[in-house]
Scaffold this motif. Sequence first.
Motif, mmCIF file in Angstrom:
data_model
loop_
_atom_site.group_PDB
_atom_site.id
_atom_site.type_symbol
_atom_site.label_atom_id
_atom_site.label_comp_id
_atom_site.label_asym_id
_atom_site.label_seq_id
_atom_site.Cartn_x
_atom_site.Cartn_y
_atom_site.Cartn_z
ATOM 1 N N ALA A 347 4.344 37.200 -49.051
ATOM 2 C CA ALA A 347 3.671 36.089 -48.367
ATOM 3 C C ALA A 347 3.312 35.009 -49.379
ATOM 4 O O ALA A 347 3.492 33.815 -49.131
ATOM 5 N N GLU A 348 2.831 35.456 -50.532
ATOM 6 C CA GLU A 348 2.356 34.508 -51.534
ATOM 7 C C GLU A 348 3.488 33.620 -52.055
ATOM 8 O O GLU A 348 3.366 32.397 -52.078
ATOM 9 N N THR A 353 2.005 32.711 -44.991
ATOM 10 C CA THR A 353 0.698 33.358 -45.104
ATOM 11 C C THR A 353 -0.075 33.160 -43.810
ATOM 12 O O THR A 353 -0.153 32.039 -43.313
ATOM 13 N N TYR B 85 0.032 32.216 -37.798
ATOM 14 C CA TYR B 85 0.559 31.286 -38.789
ATOM 15 C C TYR B 85 0.344 29.841 -38.352
ATOM 16 O O TYR B 85 0.296 29.537 -37.150
#
Lengths: 360, 360
Positions: A347-348, A353, B85
């Motif tokens: 995700a990072e 995210t 999201y």
Amino acid sequence: VSETPEPSPTADFPPVPAPDLEARNKAVERLDGLAIPAGSLGVLADLGLWLSSLQGLCPPRPPARARVVVIAADHGIAAAGVSAYSADVTARQVAATLEQSAPVAVTATVAGASVRVIDAGLDRDVALPGQDRYRVRRGSGRIDREDALTAAEVDEGLRIGRALADEEVDSGADLLVPASLGVGATTPASTLVAAVTGAEPVAVVGRGSGIGDDAWMRKATAIRDALRRGKPHVRDPRALLRAIGGADLAVLTGFLVQAALRKTPVLLDGLVVGAAGLLADDLAPGAHHWWLAAQQSPEPAMTLVLQHLQLVPVLDLQIRHGDGTGAVSVLPLVQAAARLLGETASAESSGITPVRAVTG
Amino acid sequence: VSETPEPSPTADFPPVPAPDLEARNKAVERLDGLAIPAGSLGVLADLGLWLSSLQGLCPPRPPARARVVVIAADHGIAAAGVSAYSADVTARQVAATLEQSAPVAVTATVAGASVRVIDAGLDRDVALPGQDRYRVRRGSGRIDREDALTAAEVDEGLRIGRALADEEVDSGADLLVPASLGVGATTPASTLVAAVTGAEPVAVVGRGSGIGDDAWMRKATAIRDALRRGKPHVRDPRALLRAIGGADLAVLTGFLVQAALRKTPVLLDGLVVGAAGLLADDLAPGAHHWWLAAQQSPEPAMTLVLQHLQLVPVLDLQIRHGDGTGAVSVLPLVQAAARLLGETASAESSGITPVRAVTG
């Protein structure tokens, strides 16, 4: 001169190592950090965590050298008419497997696994050169009337099974699929399951080779009679293998024990393998932690095996062929699961995210 | 001068061809003659028969050029906070898919499928050169308050979807996996499912991108409001796509129609694809005969889709990622099933013949 009995090579198993929970925790953390919706990978997430804990690695290595080891043997009880096939069919099934035209051989090609066939107790010669050292005996006793094996043959079968697992692991196998070929083999397997789990004979009788009602009745009778012979030994796996087992069952039991001792993941499928699993987990408690139940089989005794071992099958494929087809069918999912943990973006790094609280 | 309205390119679909029952019957016969216990292949037998009937071939060809076509689009309703999201994540998911680090790309490698990503309605530029011709529009209207698309955009989306399926089939794809990427996309999809099946809003609201309870409430509210706007059109798939759909949903609907018209097997998975499937089967009755429901999804609306289309999912994988991961996970089983029908020895040639009556 007093004779000191030689200790059985299988009398004492070292303790079965536990899977690596730290690696599993790392894998859970890694999974939580992937660029995917929380909980979106379903079964594929579970399989990845399972493999991490067994390999002690995060991310896990996708199994690249999966190996099916088919243990073939004949069974005296086949003479009781418990199978749809006559006893000479086992050797033909072995030949078909070697010729790549048996189900497990065909399916293994798709999954990238290789297949090895072992003559543990066929009662006739087949084209398996150099295999004498894996043969426990030819055939086995008719378990409704006599012992399947001698005590020495049980020990020999366990030793051979352990040696086979060692050979495979030493040759680089990173996932093992023990499997079975043998006309009549589900009859001793079902009897063993009834003996260990305490189930009634009728609760373990399945359609095996696809038998009709008449053969089903004969199978039920054979299991009832064999179970009487096995009852005094329900707490002694070796005695059970002797009284109501078979050469293949002894070899598979040793194989499953040693695979766990060698910390090698096993895909468990097929009733004969499952019955051996019950005995292996008795002989080496905790061995079942190294096994993944591949699929829900339509054999009622297999359901009892999985309940007893507290294993939850990954898929519901209803495959009733014991030659490893069901387990091999699950292998691509295990490979995908491993690669998903290893190769999916984080995700990072990807900026995918969540901005809101997510479900746990 | 009176203006004659140009007929919609999608107004009339030719009838959907039926799968080939004769090929299926031949496959049943072939299966019965294989050197395997009766009924022992479980799900793998069903998959082989399915493929035979769709290809009109016995034995079926193992799918060698399976193609995942991921339709990406943004959704105005994302502004309502219905996803875990933010809206800019869709473009990042597209980038991850192109970089082989999205779940479907990783899983496709194991299954031997290739992946194509289409920008049908992203609201920002992504690195997909030459894709203007597939873009219906940028983004879509916020369906709790306004139409998602214009009527012309719906027709354009259907046309693009049909053209895409044609392109793929003409390029040699022998199995198609339509898929979806788009933040917020399960909200219009769930609303469409409620509209077509008559379900209550709360019965279709799932966790989508892994949302927590607050976002779940907002999603339920959005679906309720959008469903009011869709209600007058429940029998008109085009009007539903306009009022409560989206660019991806229109393209996927056209794609599914045309894949069926081109007699190409489809693995169906993901709620957005499923919602498009409901509309496609309305527009072109019988299209669903060309689809295999890959897996049981944890999205409640997907269960309604499968019930409505009378499709039984092959596996219970509980994958909730709509990018095609679930469908691709089933592909190795389809390949194994085809090869089993084609390559397993026959009972006659191998001498592996039952000597007793077998179960039906």
